[in-house]
Scaffold this active site. Structure first.
Site, PDB file in Angstrom:
ATOM      1  N   LYS A 114      92.730 143.538 -29.114  1.00 16.31           N
ATOM      2  CA  LYS A 114      92.936 144.082 -27.767  1.00 16.31           C
ATOM      3  C   LYS A 114      91.991 143.399 -26.782  1.00 16.31           C
ATOM      4  O   LYS A 114      90.834 143.128 -27.109  1.00 16.31           O
ATOM      5  CB  LYS A 114      92.691 145.595 -27.798  1.00 16.31           C
ATOM      6  CG  LYS A 114      93.040 146.308 -26.485  1.00 16.31           C
ATOM      7  CD  LYS A 114      92.878 147.810 -26.627  1.00 16.31           C
ATOM      8  CE  LYS A 114      93.169 148.545 -25.334  1.00 16.31           C
ATOM      9  NZ  LYS A 114      93.031 150.007 -25.473  1.00 16.31           N
ATOM     10  N   SER A 165      96.786 152.918 -24.022  1.00  8.39           N
ATOM     11  CA  SER A 165      96.594 151.627 -23.385  1.00  8.39           C
ATOM     12  C   SER A 165      96.709 150.453 -24.368  1.00  8.39           C
ATOM     13  O   SER A 165      96.841 149.311 -23.949  1.00  8.39           O
ATOM     14  CB  SER A 165      95.214 151.582 -22.720  1.00  8.39           C
ATOM     15  OG  SER A 165      94.183 151.724 -23.695  1.00  8.39           O
ATOM     16  N   SER A 198      94.692 156.237 -26.953  1.00 12.24           N
ATOM     17  CA  SER A 198      95.223 154.886 -26.696  1.00 12.24           C
ATOM     18  C   SER A 198      95.524 154.053 -27.931  1.00 12.24           C
ATOM     19  O   SER A 198      96.074 152.963 -27.808  1.00 12.24           O
ATOM     20  CB  SER A 198      94.253 154.111 -25.807  1.00 12.24           C
ATOM     21  OG  SER A 198      94.283 154.622 -24.511  1.00 12.24           O
TER      22      SER A 198
END
Length: 485
Positions: free
Chosen positions: A79, A154, A178
């Site tokens: 990420k 996210s 997330s």
């Protein structure tokens, strides 16, 4: 059949027997990316040259007969809020569009030690603020099960890349759901560890008392291997816990006889779609057949979770994001007349709407005259939410419920309605506020879109969470189904 349809353990065996090479695995990843990335758009940055060079080095090591760990040679996506030395790290924000870190996050150091191969950096909501990966400054990521739908957020890029078979596993971060919510929307396995289990050093901070890095994988066993590799105390992170890391894979016995499961009535109540509720009740039947028992309980303060979270997380974000001022690194606005003007222009141009919204909310909650009414009150409610969990865990081993109240929603459907978007985190947020571990595993489908089962454990008891998730996974075949891109 893709090489990534194999479990990590099987891939490791194929490497040891010289039936595949690390270069084969890396080729598989880039080949798949070239086929589907145009549709899914999970990656922001690909690090192909370094990945291929590393694969060659590892193949030489393998040829020399050096013994290797289970993660050796495995391709992984990261990420884009986890800093990677020499590889651009943007947090999907314009303000960090040209930021090349000069050091590695602790989790990256641990992955280098385990000799994994980083394929690239994954798209996300800007600064991890959002639940659909639509607030990214650069691109939108699409759900591999249906490209008209969001992948969640996210960590939407992290979940979509695994679901689309671009990489066998990824790292995400979880502040209010997330990792778990996109894992549920994309039909993969995502774990938020106990707060303090994994070092946050090198994770770009959103809300420091809530953020945790965790693994997203195709199956529970791979997830356990990956958590094992990244866990442990870190001198660079004073909130990391100095506790031994158990062997999680050894706990995957499939045995849940006598296990006591709590099902909060709030997690199957108002706002939870009927198809999701039914999938959870079916999952409970599966676990009952395996010898577990369940009872309905109450987490009475969880209804205040969303309000509490958005006050606390926004307050911490307002403080953490003050460092992006155009002076030391990142984007700097042109044509400013003085220092204050530079701050204003840089932050106005550099941050997106959702980030600005949360900074303003947080700054308001921390301001003189409002601090006691909002921030302090939210901290008190957080304590009550944690006490609810403690009370239930006195009698039960795990808590079960849905990961999200509905399957994935359509792209564009909620982006202009922040309150509806925030409500999607209704079932994941209390877990972060209490600091306990939670995992999402696939447990059904609604109109071809995956549904996630959330299993929540006691502090630092990821082992039991994995044991239950693995037993359920072995008794069902939802995890074997793949999107047809």
């Amino acid at each position: 059949m893709s090489l990534f349809d194999h479990k990590m353990r099987d891939l490791h065996e194929l490497l040891q027997k010289k039936e595949v090479s690390v270069s084969d695995l890396v080729d598989e990843s880039f080949k798949r990316i070239s086929e589907v990335e145009g549709k899914v758009q999970a990656f922001l940055t690909l690090d192909e040259e370094n990945a291929r060079n590393k694969a060659k080095q590892l193949d030489e090591k393998l040829a020399g007969g050096d013994s290797t760990g289970i993660l050796f040679g495995m391709p992984i996506g990261i990420k884009d809020n986890i800093v990677t030395k020499g590889v651009r790290t943007t947090c999907a924000s314009k303000i960090l569009e040209n930021f090349d870190p000069i050091y590695d996050a602790t989790v990256m150091q641990k992955l280098h030690n385990a000799e994994t191969v980083m394929i690239g950096k994954l798209n996300m909501d800007e600064f991890a603020m959002g639940g659909s990966t639509e607030t990214s400054h650069y691109q939108r990521t699409y759900n591999p099960w249906n490209l008209d739908y969001v992948p969640g957020g996210s960590s939407g890029g992290s979940a979509a890349a695994v679901a689309a078979g671009e990489v066998p596993f990824t790292l995400g971060s979880d502040t209010g759901g997330s990792i778990r919510q996109p894992a549920a929307y994309c039909g993969v396995v995502g774990l938020k560890p106990t707060y303090g289990r994994v070092s946050r050093f090198g994770l770009v901070a959103f809300a420091s008392s809530l953020d945790q890095i965790g693994p997203i994988t195709r199956n529970v066993e791979d997830n356990a291997y990956l958590l094992q590799a990244i866990s442990g105390v870190d001198p660079y992170d004073s909130t990391s816990a100095n506790l031994p890391v158990p062997n999680y894979v050894e706990q995957l016995t499939g045995d849940v006889k006598g296990l006591r499961i709590a099902v909060p009535k709030e997690y199957l109540g108002e706002g939870v779609q009927a198809s999701v509720r039914n999938a959870i009740l079916e999952a409970l039947k599966v676990l009952e057949k395996l010898g577990a028992t369940w009872e309905e309980v109450s987490l009475p303060h969880s209804k205040y979770g969303v309000a509490t979270y958005y006050l606390l997380a926004s307050s911490e974000a307002s403080s953490n994001l003050a460092r992006f001022d155009g002076i030391r690194y990142g984007y700097r606005a042109q044509g400013a007349e003085n220092l204050i003007d530079l701050y204003k222009k840089t932050r106005s141009e550099g941050f997106g709407d959702e980030v600005k919204r949360r900074i303003m909310l947080g700054t308001f909650a921390l301001s003189s005259g409002y601090y006691d009414a909002y921030y302090k009150k939210a901290q008190q409610v957080r304590t009550l939410i944690k006490q609810d969990f403690d009370k239930v865990f006195e009698k039960y081993d795990v808590i079960l419920g849905p990961t999200a109240p509905t399957p994935a929603f359509k792209i564009g459907a909620q982006i202009d309605d922040p309150l509806t978007m925030y409500a999607n985190d209704l079932l994941t947020i209390p877990v972060n506020l209490a600091g306990v571990p939670g995992i999402s595993v696939p447990c059904g489908f609604d109109n071809g879109l995956p549904i996630g089962l959330q299993i929540i454990g006691k502090h630092f008891d990821e082992a039991t969470v994995y044991r239950v998730a693995h037993a359920f996974e072995q008794a069902t075949d939802y995890h074997k189904q793949k999107p047809q891109l």
